[in-house]
Structures are given as C-alpha cells and as structure tokens.
Enzyme design. Sequence first.
Site, short mmCIF file in Angstrom:
data_model
loop_
_atom_site.label_atom_id
_atom_site.label_comp_id
_atom_site.label_asym_id
_atom_site.label_seq_id
_atom_site.Cartn_x
_atom_site.Cartn_y
_atom_site.Cartn_z
CG ASP A 9 19.67 -25.97 72.95
OD1 ASP A 9 20.00 -27.10 73.33
OD2 ASP A 9 18.70 -25.77 72.20
CG HIS B 54 20.07 -27.62 77.24
ND1 HIS B 54 19.02 -27.63 76.36
CD2 HIS B 54 19.77 -26.68 78.17
CE1 HIS B 54 18.11 -26.72 76.74
NE2 HIS B 54 18.55 -26.14 77.83
#
Length: 413
Positions: A244, A270
Amino acid sequence: MLGQSSMNFAAAATLMLLVHVGYAKDQRTVTEPKNPQSCTTLKATSGDETQTIQKALNSCAKGKAVALSSGTFYSGPLTIPSGISLLVDSGVTLKALPDPSLYDLGRKTCGTLDEQGVGCKPFITFHGATGSGIYGKGVIDGQGDQTMTGKSESWWKLAADAKKKNNFQNNPRLIQINDSVDITLYQITLKNSPFYHVSTSKTYGLTVWGITINTPSTARNTDGVDPMGSQNVTIAHCSISTGDDNVAIKAMDAPSRHISVLNNHFGSGHGMSIGSEITYGGSDITISGLTLDGTTNGLRIKSNTFRGGLVTGVSYTNVCMLEVKHPILLDMEYGKVTGNLTPEFKNITFSNVKVLTKGTFTFDGLSDTKPVEATMKDVHIKKGSKWITSNAKITGTWAEDVTGTACGNAGNN
Ligand SMILES: *[C@@H]1O[C@H](CO)[C@@H](O)[C@H](O)[C@H]1NC(C)=O
Ligand SMILES: *[C@@H]1O[C@H](CO)[C@@H](O)[C@H](O)[C@H]1NC(C)=O
Ligand SMILES: *[C@@H]1O[C@H](CO)[C@@H](O)[C@H](O)[C@H]1NC(C)=O
C-alpha cells in the site's frame, strides 16, 4: 534611540523571514541516531517470550535498551515504556505470534471481519513515551503471511476477504506510536505486517532513519510509514517496498506539519502520499532525494469533499521515477466520495523531477474557484506521457524530454 530600534526591527524581520523559510521541514536538527547502551541482553528460547521481553523493558533504566542478541523470538503484543528502547541485533528476528486472541481488544473480533476493523491492539505500542525507540539491524516480522492460530487462513487472506465482502479486517498494526515525543526507529527491518507497518498519532519529534520495509506488493493495507497528526518528523535513508502507500502523511485528529522525507528509495507500493485522511491539514513538508522504482503512484495528494483539509507548503525536489503508472497525481475528488468540506491544495512545488518511463499525470481540482495549485521547475518526463488537468492552476514549465534509463543516485541510501 529611534535608529537603534528600527535596526533591531529590520534584524528581527530578517530573522523571522529566515526562520520562516527554514520551517518548511522538520524544525529539529536531525543527525544519524546512535544505538543506546543496553540494560540487559536476552537470548531466544523457542517459547512465547512476551513476558520475558516486557518484564525486561519495564525494569530497564531510562535511556537504555533491552537487547535481543541471538535467535528468533516469538512474542505477543509489547509496550515500549517511556525513555526505554528495544534493540534487535543483527541476525535476530522478533516474530509476532499470529494468534488473534493475544491482540484482541475485548470484543473477540480480532482476526475476524466486521464493519469497523478496530478490534486488535498493535504488536508494538508506544503511548505517551518520551525518548524511546527501536534500534538494531535485526528483523521484526509481523507474520501476516502465516495461518492465524485457530483459523484456516492468514491475516493477509483475511484482508483480501474484506475487500471481496466490502467490510473490514481486524488485523494488528505492527508499530503504533501515540501521544509521544522524540521517538526513533533506526536501521531495523520490518516485514510482513498484518496491517500498517508504522503509524503515529499526535507524536512530536519522530526520526525514522535507515530502516527497511520489505513486504509483498500483494499484501493489502500494509502501509509503510504513516505519520498522522504529527510534527517534526524526519524519514531518511529508508528503503520501503510494500502493498500500500510507502509513506502516507495523514491528519485525522491534528495537523501534520514540519515533515522531512529525505533520501529514500521506494520499491513496490502505492507511492509517496499525502491524504486522503487529511482533514486537519498538512503543511511545511519537504520531500527530497527520492527514487521510486515500480510503485503504482509516485507523488500523490488525495482528498475529497468528505475529508477536506488544507495541503500547502509542500516541496518535492530531486525525485526520480521508473515504471510508475501515475507519477504525479493531485486529486481533490479521491474515490468520488463527497461531503461538505473543501479540500485545498496550494503552494505545491515540483523541482528537479525526472520520470524516465511513460505515465499518466493528473491534476484534478474541485472547480474553477477551487483549483489545484502547483508550480513546476525542471520537470522532465517521458515523451508520450499523458497529462490530464481539470480545474488546475499550474505555473512553471515541464518538458517531455527526459533521457536515461536508470535513476542513479537521486535517492540513494
Ligand atoms: C519542533 O521542533 C522545534 C525545534 O526543536 C521546537 O521548537 C518545536 O516546539 C517543535 N514542535 C513541536 C510541535 O513539538
Ligand atoms: C492511537 O491512535 C490511533 C489514531 O488516532 C487510534 O485509533 C488508537 O486507538 C490509538 N491507540 C491508543 C492505544 O491510544
Ligand atoms: C510556499 O511553501 C514554501 C515551502 O515549500 C514556503 O517556504 C513558502 O513560504 C510558501 N509560500 C507561500 C506564499 O505560502
């Protein structure tokens, strides 16, 4: 007399100006941390070591560290007391036992799905601590990949199920730091967290220096380092690969300010995010010397009218990206979630940014009168990239003229 006081005034005004410019980052002078001396040294047995480690931490002298010196330690949740540190030596691994009952906050929901996802305590907690830390070249392994005790699946599988069922997993965070002052994480390797790796709340003075986070890109919600409502934060010389946001600056209960993210390398993840939980605002943030290799997003600021928040005084300098789908993504309509707040993104500066492979650049403001405001200096992108703007006020210049296939030292360790 008059001459004297107006000179003092001029000097004070100059000083204030200098001080103001200097405040766009961590206000502290931060240098490389040093390991504290140890108060005691523990060797691993093969059993549950929770009590042994916690007792050693509780009776350690202030300013010193409990050293884990050899073997693999298995433990349930631990609390690092004020003034005390944990030192995980090179070659040592501290593993979080994957038994949900050890982390349960009393509702017997840890390790299950529900509508909130707040049923577990973290593996390692700092709460109201001053001058504590985690040091050493060893490893802390959250065992997110291991089958939970008494269940048939792993923490990560549970997180994937939550997505399918549109609810929340109750998984422990690896390290949670709340209401603390002068906390240090140095050199440690963190991996396989069941949930976020490092998350802070209202912490003033945080140094994360030379740490490694190494977790698969498929492990859901495994953010790297999330300073939330925190100030005077430095994240430097770290290498972060995860599933993430590599770093996400948030502000859900207080503003996040004076943050320096210096000379880091991000692998899978991310990207370098601000938001979307940024209601209390993010400002005076410097991100410098960053390489991103294979993240889905690069430099991203996200909010919407549900979260709101003023994001200002953010400077990105000396950034190099390779194989990043969305190298710059400033989005005031994140997730298309709406509410009554007004996010504002202004005084965002990009300078000396190189993006070596094609990607999509997006600047999405709210409206004509609530645009995204950004300035570009020395921004070089790959020919054939997509540049999408909607309600955006972008000044300066950028060019599709980048050459080269490797980032070199822009964010070296
Ligand atoms: C940040 O650090 C500066 C310099 O040490 C200090 O004056 C200031 O009070 C700190 N801010 C917070 C919120 O602790
Ligand atoms: C730490 O702060 C987070 C975010 O505000 C909160 O969800 C959590 O309950 C806090 N934990 C403790 C032990 O206070
Ligand atoms: C813009 O942000 C920078 C920090 O990046 C700060 O030094 C400067 O004062 C800000 N300018 C304005 C007009 O707020």
